[in-house]
Design a protein around this motif. Structure first.
Motif, PDB file in Angstrom:
ATOM      1  N   LEU A 136       5.673  15.370   6.609  1.00 39.82           N
ATOM      2  CA  LEU A 136       6.068  14.361   5.711  1.00 39.82           C
ATOM      3  C   LEU A 136       4.706  13.838   5.253  1.00 39.82           C
ATOM      4  CD1 LEU A 136       7.683  12.253   5.373  1.00 39.82           C
ATOM      5  CD2 LEU A 136       6.521  11.256   7.381  1.00 39.82           C
ATOM      6  N   VAL A 137       4.909  13.518   4.030  1.00 39.90           N
ATOM      7  CA  VAL A 137       3.565  13.178   2.546  1.00 39.90           C
ATOM      8  C   VAL A 137       4.056  11.855   3.113  1.00 39.90           C
ATOM      9  CG1 VAL A 137       2.723  13.551   1.036  1.00 39.90           C
ATOM     10  CG2 VAL A 137       3.696  16.087   1.832  1.00 39.90           C
ATOM     11  N   ILE A 138       3.301  11.077   2.586  1.00 42.71           N
ATOM     12  CA  ILE A 138       3.049   9.610   2.495  1.00 42.71           C
ATOM     13  C   ILE A 138       2.167   9.336   1.513  1.00 42.71           C
ATOM     14  CG2 ILE A 138       2.405   7.141   3.595  1.00 42.71           C
ATOM     15  CD1 ILE A 138       3.787   8.403   6.494  1.00 42.71           C
ATOM     16  N   ARG A 139       2.543   8.912  -0.034  1.00 48.87           N
ATOM     17  CA  ARG A 139       1.562   8.646  -0.487  1.00 48.87           C
ATOM     18  C   ARG A 139       0.778   6.948  -0.495  1.00 48.87           C
ATOM     19  NH1 ARG A 139       7.040  11.411  -3.350  1.00 48.87           N
ATOM     20  NH2 ARG A 139       6.723  13.564  -4.070  1.00 48.87           N
ATOM     21  N   LEU A 140       0.564   6.993  -0.684  1.00 53.45           N
ATOM     22  CA  LEU A 140      -0.130   5.614  -0.518  1.00 53.45           C
ATOM     23  C   LEU A 140      -1.232   5.025  -2.146  1.00 53.45           C
ATOM     24  CD1 LEU A 140      -2.090   5.788   2.453  1.00 53.45           C
ATOM     25  CD2 LEU A 140      -0.095   5.316   2.727  1.00 53.45           C
ATOM     26  N   LYS A 141      -1.009   3.262  -2.069  1.00 50.09           N
ATOM     27  CA  LYS A 141      -2.028   3.152  -3.648  1.00 50.09           C
ATOM     28  C   LYS A 141      -3.027   3.088  -3.718  1.00 50.09           C
ATOM     29  CE  LYS A 141       2.306   0.347  -4.286  1.00 50.09           C
ATOM     30  NZ  LYS A 141       2.863  -0.600  -5.340  1.00 50.09           N
ATOM     31  N   SER A 142      -3.241   2.889  -2.725  1.00 53.30           N
ATOM     32  CA  SER A 142      -5.357   2.827  -1.781  1.00 53.30           C
ATOM     33  C   SER A 142      -5.095   4.015  -0.561  1.00 53.30           C
ATOM     34  CB  SER A 142      -5.450   1.124  -1.655  1.00 53.30           C
ATOM     35  OG  SER A 142      -5.190   1.199  -0.926  1.00 53.30           O
ATOM     36  N   VAL A 181       0.807  -0.701   0.097  1.00 53.57           N
ATOM     37  CA  VAL A 181       0.256   0.199   0.155  1.00 53.57           C
ATOM     38  C   VAL A 181       0.801   0.879   0.087  1.00 53.57           C
ATOM     39  CG1 VAL A 181      -1.999   1.421   1.410  1.00 53.57           C
ATOM     40  CG2 VAL A 181      -1.576  -1.298   1.287  1.00 53.57           C
ATOM     41  N   TYR A 182       2.145   1.439   0.804  1.00 55.50           N
ATOM     42  CA  TYR A 182       2.479   2.618   0.669  1.00 55.50           C
ATOM     43  C   TYR A 182       3.558   2.553  -0.435  1.00 55.50           C
ATOM     44  CZ  TYR A 182       7.207   4.608   2.012  1.00 55.50           C
ATOM     45  OH  TYR A 182       8.203   6.221   1.704  1.00 55.50           O
ATOM     46  N   HIS A 183       3.809   3.574  -1.197  1.00 58.66           N
ATOM     47  CA  HIS A 183       4.561   4.046  -2.537  1.00 58.66           C
ATOM     48  C   HIS A 183       5.518   4.747  -2.312  1.00 58.66           C
ATOM     49  CE1 HIS A 183       4.451   6.172  -5.747  1.00 58.66           C
ATOM     50  NE2 HIS A 183       4.186   5.361  -6.546  1.00 58.66           N
ATOM     51  N   SER A 184       6.292   5.993  -1.398  1.00 56.99           N
ATOM     52  CA  SER A 184       6.700   6.852  -1.150  1.00 56.99           C
ATOM     53  C   SER A 184       6.690   7.764  -0.036  1.00 56.99           C
ATOM     54  CB  SER A 184       7.160   7.276  -2.885  1.00 56.99           C
ATOM     55  OG  SER A 184       5.997   7.646  -3.194  1.00 56.99           O
TER      56      SER A 184
END
Length: 355
Positions: free
Chosen positions: A271-277, A260-263
């Motif tokens: 802190l920006v956490i990008r997700l796949k869903s 789920v974690y992307h980058s």
């Protein structure tokens, strides 16, 4: 230099460079090209030694080659394999490294090695020429690449160790360490240091030994006895790495990290956490309950892309934003692990090798 104390040649060069900079508006990366050229203009007016300029120009050539080779593969996650150059093809560790490389490439990842023999050769052999890179180093004595990457376009010959290391970590989305000597331990500790200080990753670091082997377990015992016991590291720092003697476990540790974690990146203090869903509101509350201790203020919140991220290739992805304390890196790895267990399985999350 004339009587006024200026150098006409430098003045002419600065004028030419400034004219080049003035032509930049409209280029996609105008801001960064301008900064680089401006630095060269300022340096041209300084009194630097010939060796300084040799180092600068050779470093730029190293980086130019690296950028050119890796750019077409920027959307594929890559795994860097480290280990002893002295490991023979008959050794169990060699076969495991080759099998590991073969397994992750079957999942869609690509592999990076130092292009030498031993474990590096095993990595390139297992991955095959289409799915592997070699980052070689030019040395005063004869330095040849292993036969599985020699002559391939994705073999890069670096002049400097520091530019080579830059690309090892810049291009790696996961690290796999097999038993090795001083060099392997140097790379392991450097990667851990950069991860712990937030200069690399977050990314999975897997320490792999042959079944029943004690290389990394003995290393871990030293960490426990000499570092953790003396409170030189946090107990949570152990979450940065995984020790295993099983190839399937090693592969799963990497693919699960990107389920789920992307980058992630920082936008000012966030802190920006990008997700796949996207996570549900209930899941985000669970994260706040469990990981509120790593926040300096506020809560973990869902967010669309922030203004400075406009135009980024990940702009469409859902996000979590938080005021992370930037100290508890081990807890951040635990947060990512929890996110990966909460997120729903989607077609996107089934491709951890894509970025």
């Amino acid at each position: 230099m004339d009587s006024s104390g200026t150098n006409p040649q430098v003045d002419s060069l600065q004028a030419e460079m400034q004219g080049l900079i003035d032509q930049l508006p409209g280029l996609k990366h105008e801001k960064w090209i301008s900064r680089a050229l401006s630095s060269l203009v300022r340096m041209a007016a300084e009194e630097f030694d010939t060796l300084d300029w040799k180092i600068l120009s050779a470093s730029l050539l190293d980086m130019e080659r690296g950028f050119q080779i890796f750019y077409p593969y920027r959307h594929v996650r890559k795994i860097c394999i480290f280990g002893s150059a002295r490991t023979s093809p008959e050794a169990e560790e060699y076969q495991m490294a080759a099998n590991f490389a073969r397994s992750v490439c079957q999942q869609g990842f690509m592999v990076l090695t130092g292009a030498g023999g031993g474990i590096m050769q095993a990595g390139n052999e297992g991955a095959g020429p289409e799915r592997s890179f070699g980052l070689n180093i030019q040395l005063p004595f004869e330095q040849t690449s292993n036969p599985f990457i020699e002559g391939d376009r994705k073999l890069i010959n670096f002049k400097y160790f520091f530019t080579r290391k830059l690309f090892f970590l810049r291009e790696s989305d996961a690290l796999a360490m097999f038993p090795g000597g001083f060099g392997t331990l140097d790379e392991t500790f450097e990667c851990l240091t950069l991860a712990q200080t937030g200069k690399f990753g977050p990314a999975p670091l897997v320490l792999i030994d042959h079944p029943g082997g004690d290389y990394w377990h003995d290393w871990h015992a030293f960490i426990e006895k000499q570092l953790l016991r003396r409170r030189l590291i946090s107990a949570d720092d152990r979450s940065i790495y995984t020790i295993t003697d099983n190839i399937e476990t090693a592969c799963k540790a990497i693919s699960d990290f990107y389920r789920v974690y992307h980058s992630s990146r920082y936008v000012k203090e966030l802190l920006v956490i990008r997700l796949k869903s996207e996570l549900s509101d209930e899941d985000v509350e669970k994260l706040n309950d469990e990981f509120g201790d790593i926040l300096v203020q506020g809560k973990i919140e869902k967010s669309p892309a922030l203004a400075p991220e406009a135009g980024d290739e990940s702009e469409h992805l859902p996000r979590l934003v938080l005021h992370f304390n930037q100290l508890d890196i081990g807890r951040l790895y635990q947060l990512i692990s929890t996110i990966n267990t909460l997120g729903a399985t989607t077609p996107e999350t089934s491709h951890p090798e894509q970025k």
